[in-house]
Design a protein around this motif. Sequence first.
Motif, mmCIF file in Angstrom:
data_model
loop_
_atom_site.group_PDB
_atom_site.id
_atom_site.type_symbol
_atom_site.label_atom_id
_atom_site.label_comp_id
_atom_site.label_asym_id
_atom_site.label_seq_id
_atom_site.Cartn_x
_atom_site.Cartn_y
_atom_site.Cartn_z
ATOM 1 N N HIS A 255 0.873 -1.179 0.000
ATOM 2 C CA HIS A 255 0.000 0.000 0.000
ATOM 3 C C HIS A 255 0.909 1.228 0.000
ATOM 4 O O HIS A 255 2.109 1.130 0.286
ATOM 5 N N ASN A 258 1.081 6.334 3.704
ATOM 6 C CA ASN A 258 0.018 7.314 3.947
ATOM 7 C C ASN A 258 0.502 8.557 4.695
ATOM 8 O O ASN A 258 -0.187 9.581 4.679
ATOM 9 N N LYS A 289 -6.637 5.333 8.850
ATOM 10 C CA LYS A 289 -6.100 4.217 8.049
ATOM 11 C C LYS A 289 -5.178 3.303 8.844
ATOM 12 O O LYS A 289 -5.088 2.108 8.548
ATOM 13 N N LYS A 293 -6.232 -0.780 8.939
ATOM 14 C CA LYS A 293 -5.467 -1.454 7.874
ATOM 15 C C LYS A 293 -5.554 -2.979 8.021
ATOM 16 O O LYS A 293 -5.288 -3.519 9.102
ATOM 17 N N TRP A 301 -4.724 -4.968 0.325
ATOM 18 C CA TRP A 301 -4.842 -4.093 1.497
ATOM 19 C C TRP A 301 -6.146 -3.303 1.476
ATOM 20 O O TRP A 301 -6.545 -2.777 0.438
ATOM 21 N N PHE A 303 -8.718 -0.481 3.963
ATOM 22 C CA PHE A 303 -8.813 0.454 5.098
ATOM 23 C C PHE A 303 -10.297 0.729 5.338
ATOM 24 O O PHE A 303 -10.756 1.870 5.334
ATOM 25 N N HIS A 306 -12.280 3.702 7.279
ATOM 26 C CA HIS A 306 -11.251 4.547 7.910
ATOM 27 C C HIS A 306 -11.748 5.973 8.130
ATOM 28 O O HIS A 306 -11.299 6.656 9.046
#
Length: 473
Positions: A255, A258, A289, A293, A301, A303, A306
């Motif tokens: 991923h 972030n 996130k 996760k 992946w 989220f 989130h």
Amino acid sequence: MNYKEALQNKIFKIISKSAKELGLETYVIGGFVRDFILQRGTAKDIDIVAVGSGIQLAKQVAKNLPKKPKVQVFKTYGTAMLRYEDIEIEFVGARKESYNEDSRNPIVEDGTLEDDQNRRDFTINALALDLSEENFGNLLDPFNGMQDLENKIIRTPLNPDITYSDDPLRMMRAIRFATQLNFIIEKDSLEAISRNKDRIKIITKERIVVELNKILEAEKPSIGFLLLEKTGLLQYILPELTALKGVDEVEGQKHKDNFYHTLEVVDNIAKTTDNLWLRWAALLHDIGKAPTKRFHKKIGWTFHAHELEGSKMVFHLFKRLKMPLNDKMKFVQKMVFMSSRPIALAQDVTDSAVRRLVFDAGDYVGDLMTLCEADITTKNPIKFKKYHNNFKMVREKIEEVEARDQIRNFQPPVSGEEIMEAFNIKPSREIGIIKEFIKEAILEGDIPNEQEAAYELMLKKGKDLGLTPNIKK
């Protein structure tokens, strides 16, 4: 450079005259001098240092001003403040300071100008202009602050470990100035921040937030947040952000990082809005996130939810940092919660979906669109253009639907009182059911947002619920 140009405002001559009457050496010091040299515009606050009583000087200046402004005295700190036109002027006696380990509040003694310059946080803030009659406008620069300004360097006048340990807020200020001015923090000073990072614990949350806000208000906030992360301060202040850092890989599937994505979003939004709380929303839009996760073999992946998790986290984060828990916090929460809505909508821009977006976002729909546009960080120019074009279509559709259906700040065309009167009933759950049914019908586009159509639908739904109308429209 002719520094007398900095002192053209007549207030400086009045301060000079007042100081002479009291027999005091007097200087203008700090940010006012720095910003004049950097040509950063007209300062709205001025720091005056007197070798002697700053309070006495403030009172003498007020006496010599035509409108005799009120002098605010802060005896504990030996300072005084007055307003002249739209300028805030603070007067302090030159002093030397010593510190206890558990407090940033110094033990203060009277001192010389040199003592006062020694206690300053950075060389660029220790620059002083003489206000005496004979040396009016002369620059005093004991730490080569001018050279640091030219080289764009943040450096402490004395040993940085002592400077930062004495007053750990200076670590935040170093990073804030580096962000605002686009300067580099000198190597020893930067390493000293890392060594003293745990000292930030003695600083009040309110003071930390003031510095965070100034970093967020800068032209490129990511400079500050990268420095906060690099020095280890961010882990103490906003662990929700450091939790986003890093890329996990399972079975060859990764991923994005972030944390760095978030900083790109903040920089993007800083180009389009000065709204501090919208910038906070950009900073926090993905904090949900980290806790949500998950890796799934079939889809990779995820989220999931989130945005909901992130909006809950906003409240706890604001509470911990003693930030306002009012409409500003609710605005940030709403932006975080709705941050993905326009992205999904951009794939299929239906009237119904746009009406729901406008209904839920209300007056903040424009801010939400600004946030979503800032969230486009793809480096693929074709995708970048496509996403922006999609959002442009959404904005146009919002304007079209809003002009026609007037959904923003929606008020039901039929009130609860009208429903009670139409069916001769008292307050009951049926009223809520009917109002919700009418609202859904309008949002879906089944009926226009008009009283007559809504009234007819009310009668129909009431009959379905077993109610008998006693008034014919």
